[in-house]
Design a protein around this motif. Structure first.
Motif, PDB file in Angstrom:
ATOM      1  N   LEU A  91    -105.095  64.904   6.108  1.00  0.00           N
ATOM      2  CA  LEU A  91    -105.275  65.595   7.383  1.00  0.00           C
ATOM      3  C   LEU A  91    -104.201  66.662   7.623  1.00  0.00           C
ATOM      4  CD1 LEU A  91    -106.170  62.519   9.626  1.00  0.00           C
ATOM      5  CD2 LEU A  91    -107.734  64.107   8.501  1.00  0.00           C
ATOM      6  N   GLY A  92    -104.568  67.655   8.417  1.00  0.00           N
ATOM      7  CA  GLY A  92    -103.621  68.681   8.825  1.00  0.00           C
ATOM      8  C   GLY A  92    -103.425  69.804   7.830  1.00  0.00           C
ATOM      9  N   LEU A  93    -104.235  69.849   6.794  1.00  0.00           N
ATOM     10  CA  LEU A  93    -104.059  70.887   5.784  1.00  0.00           C
ATOM     11  C   LEU A  93    -104.553  72.250   6.258  1.00  0.00           C
ATOM     12  CD1 LEU A  93    -105.114  68.807   2.663  1.00  0.00           C
ATOM     13  CD2 LEU A  93    -102.861  69.782   3.048  1.00  0.00           C
ATOM     14  N   SER A  94    -105.430  72.272   7.261  1.00  0.00           N
ATOM     15  CA  SER A  94    -105.941  73.560   7.736  1.00  0.00           C
ATOM     16  C   SER A  94    -105.438  73.915   9.129  1.00  0.00           C
ATOM     17  CB  SER A  94    -107.480  73.552   7.730  1.00  0.00           C
ATOM     18  OG  SER A  94    -107.987  72.540   8.574  1.00  0.00           O
ATOM     19  N   MET A 100    -102.615  79.962  14.404  1.00  0.00           N
ATOM     20  CA  MET A 100    -103.475  80.803  13.578  1.00  0.00           C
ATOM     21  C   MET A 100    -104.932  80.713  13.993  1.00  0.00           C
ATOM     22  SD  MET A 100    -101.907  80.273   9.784  1.00  0.00           S
ATOM     23  CE  MET A 100    -101.359  81.787   9.052  1.00  0.00           C
ATOM     24  N   PRO A 101    -105.700  81.812  13.791  1.00  0.00           N
ATOM     25  CA  PRO A 101    -107.136  81.796  14.112  1.00  0.00           C
ATOM     26  C   PRO A 101    -107.936  81.108  13.020  1.00  0.00           C
ATOM     27  CG  PRO A 101    -106.521  83.922  13.219  1.00  0.00           C
ATOM     28  CD  PRO A 101    -105.246  83.126  13.333  1.00  0.00           C
ATOM     29  N   GLU A 102    -109.259  81.219  13.131  1.00  0.00           N
ATOM     30  CA  GLU A 102    -110.174  80.579  12.179  1.00  0.00           C
ATOM     31  C   GLU A 102    -109.854  80.926  10.737  1.00  0.00           C
ATOM     32  OE1 GLU A 102    -114.816  81.299  10.873  1.00  0.00           O
ATOM     33  OE2 GLU A 102    -114.251  81.541  12.975  1.00  0.00           O
ATOM     34  N   SER A 103    -109.546  82.197  10.452  1.00  0.00           N
ATOM     35  CA  SER A 103    -109.294  82.614   9.073  1.00  0.00           C
ATOM     36  C   SER A 103    -108.111  81.878   8.462  1.00  0.00           C
ATOM     37  CB  SER A 103    -109.042  84.122   9.013  1.00  0.00           C
ATOM     38  OG  SER A 103    -107.934  84.482   9.841  1.00  0.00           O
ATOM     39  N   GLY A 104    -107.164  81.439   9.313  1.00  0.00           N
ATOM     40  CA  GLY A 104    -106.010  80.710   8.807  1.00  0.00           C
ATOM     41  C   GLY A 104    -106.322  79.303   8.373  1.00  0.00           C
ATOM     42  N   SER A 105    -107.513  78.805   8.731  1.00  0.00           N
ATOM     43  CA  SER A 105    -107.900  77.447   8.367  1.00  0.00           C
ATOM     44  C   SER A 105    -108.473  77.347   6.963  1.00  0.00           C
ATOM     45  CB  SER A 105    -108.935  76.912   9.370  1.00  0.00           C
ATOM     46  OG  SER A 105    -108.399  76.867  10.667  1.00  0.00           O
ATOM     47  N   GLN A 106    -108.740  78.485   6.333  1.00  0.00           N
ATOM     48  CA  GLN A 106    -109.359  78.464   5.017  1.00  0.00           C
ATOM     49  C   GLN A 106    -108.402  77.911   3.970  1.00  0.00           C
ATOM     50  OE1 GLN A 106    -111.230  82.184   3.949  1.00  0.00           O
ATOM     51  NE2 GLN A 106    -111.744  82.622   6.074  1.00  0.00           N
ATOM     52  N   VAL A 107    -108.988  77.275   2.968  1.00  0.00           N
ATOM     53  CA  VAL A 107    -108.193  76.629   1.923  1.00  0.00           C
ATOM     54  C   VAL A 107    -107.319  77.636   1.180  1.00  0.00           C
ATOM     55  CG1 VAL A 107    -108.370  75.413  -0.282  1.00  0.00           C
ATOM     56  CG2 VAL A 107    -109.803  74.727   1.641  1.00  0.00           C
TER      57      VAL A 107
END
Length: 521
Positions: free
Chosen positions: A462-465, A493-500
């Motif tokens: 958990l918490g990687l994104s 960070m916005p949505e784009s920062g959640s990407q792997v």
């Protein structure tokens, strides 16, 4: 006396160090650091198609039309039993057709879009394979191919039929199997590779005994929307991509190429036919046919392939993520913290006398560096939050103290997305899964407890994104400056920062309120 005293002091020192180490492990309860078993293995079960796409990421990134081919979902087609030419129509056969249609008054169907004054021809006579009558005819338009098949008593295959026949019941990648054969691209000059007679490429014969479905020349087929070219040819490279049975290329019906030919299919009225038969042509000669039974066939992109699933969620300009995926498969066994390192765990690290003595410091760590965070007193009030405002040197030292190390970028990304997805939990962003800028309104001003995230994927880490970005053990050298790679999104960070594939670079002395770490063992 002096020796005895030194021995006693040395014994006391050893006992003290052992006591401190034992105290540290007893003071670090197992339930504070939850470990997840992760296996990195070259034999990770991804499909053969995934391996091909990873290998040819550069070609994909340069050709959006090629990318589109792998975004089509898997589907089925129902085939009615038919016969298909074992070989592509040859120069000799097409030449006899031209002579026959010029002299006979017999009528045959033509494509509705064909002009009334259309002249049937090939461009074979204009290139180096002139006179090699056993090689496939090429330089023919869709109109030429359509008319030939109709006049011979058959028709052009549909694109779905061609693909189903090429892949068979097992949905092979190529007519001959799941690995490319180099035989069809033996010579450097593609014209030499396209001038071979039917069946010369033994390893490229399909499992149903049909020759050159993926080699020699590509072939005209039909769809309800127009003309489609199918099958590999001797010119288009890399062959490993373009010879795939699912690749479809649109072209105008009057298009001609010395690397495009065709073959025909013929109706079959029952399923009790012999595997091979000869079909007499209205003009001089005959052609061998292979029987294809009716049934349901899988076509399109293999539904088990994971990179095509990822491609469907990516924009063309974001295809570079596949380059990162290409590095994920390395052999080792690993365990990693399920959550980011929290304040309480870091407190125990700071309390260890050996840490204060610099016992776990990196050998290149600056002498004046202190592992205590800048706002340490404030952070201690929230012990379950991830530790932040610590440098890479401190994260590295903690990992060594805990008996592990910081993960590399490749390890981190594999753990975040073992299923090759854009986000740890899938290919589409889901608000509320990661602690990011969109987690709640108003926007967070601090990270949340390490167990707040719901963004776990297959590996349940958990918490990687979100929550805090994380230091890794991967470094780069830019302009003679030593930089460390930082992975993952954060609460800012916005949505784009959640990407792997989210990654940035920072000097090892850098500290931030949304940057922490976790340990791999």
């Amino acid at each position: 006396m002096v020796k005895t005293l030194l021995s006693l002091l040395l014994s006391l020192l050893i006992i003290l160090m052992l006591s401190l180490i034992i105290w540290r492990w007893f003071y670090l309860p197992d339930n504070d650091i939850v470990l997840v078993n992760i296996v990195f293995d070259d034999k990770t079960p991804v499909s053969a198609l995934d391996k091909i796409l990873k290998k040819h990421t550069f070609e994909l990134s340069k050709k959006p039309s090629l990318i589109a081919q792998f975004r089509y979902p898997n589907s089925t087609t129902n085939l009615t039993s038919l016969w298909i030419n074992r070989c592509e129509v040859s120069q000799a056969e097409f030449g006899r057709f031209i002579s026959w249609q010029a002299l006979t008054n017999k009528k045959f169907n033509t494509d509705p879009e064909q002009k009334s004054d259309w002249t049937y021809q090939s461009q074979t006579s204009k290139h180096k394979i002139l006179g090699q009558l056993n090689s496939p005819v090429s330089g023919v338009s869709f109109f030429d191919a359509f008319a030939y098949c109709q006049a011979s008593g058959g028709r052009l295959p549909s694109a779905d039929e061609f693909e189903a026949i090429s892949t068979g019941r097992g949905q092979r990648l190529y007519p001959w199997g799941n690995k490319i054969t180099n035989e069809g691209w033996h010579y450097y000059d593609p014209v030499l590779n396209v001038s071979r007679k039917c069946g010369d490429y033994k390893t490229a014969i399909s499992l149903e005994n049909i020759a050159d479905l993926g080699t020699n020349v590509s072939e005209w087929t039909t769809t309800k929307d127009g003309a489609i070219i199918m099958g590999g040819n001797a010119y288009q490279r890399p062959a490993e991509l373009y010879a795939l049975a699912s690749i479809r290329r649109q072209a105008p019906k009057d298009f001609r190429s010395q690397f495009v030919g065709f073959r025909c299919v013929y109706p079959a009225h029952n399923t009790n036919k012999k595997p091979l038969k000869s079909h007499k042509l209205p003009w001089k000669g005959k052609t061998d046919l292979v029987f294809i039974p009716d049934g349901t066939y899988q076509i399109g992109v293999n539904k088990h392939a994971k990179i095509p699933q990822l491609l469907r969620s990516l924009k063309d300009e974001d295809i570079a993520i596949i380059k990162d995926i290409n590095k994920r498969y390395k052999k080792s066994n690993a365990k990693i913290m399920r959550f980011e390192t929290n304040v309480a765990q870091y407190q125990r690290f700071l309390s260890d006398p050996l840490v204060k003595l610099g016992f776990y410091n990196h050998k290149k760590q600056p002498d004046n560096l202190n592992h205590k965070p800048d706002n340490w007193q404030q952070q201690q009030q929230q012990p379950t939050r991830p530790i932040v405002n610590i440098s890479w040197w401190s994260a590295w030292a903690f990992a060594k103290w805990a008996g592990g190390r910081l993960p590399s970028v490749d390890e981190w990304r594999f753990i975040a997305s073992a299923d090759l997805t854009q986000f740890p939990y899938g290919n589409h962003y889901q608000k509320g899964r990661a602690v990011d800028r969109h987690y709640q309104n108003p926007i967070l001003t601090n990270p949340l407890s390490v167990n707040s995230s719901q963004d776990g994927g297959k590996n349940k880490v958990l918490g990687l994104s979100g929550n805090v970005a994380e230091w890794t053990n991967s470094t780069v050298l830019k302009d003679n400056t030593f930089l460390v790679l930082v992975n993952g999104g954060s609460y800012l960070m916005p949505e784009s920062g959640s990407q792997v594939n989210q990654s940035s670079e920072a000097p090892p002395n850098y500290k931030s309120g949304d940057l922490g770490f976790r340990v791999i063992f």
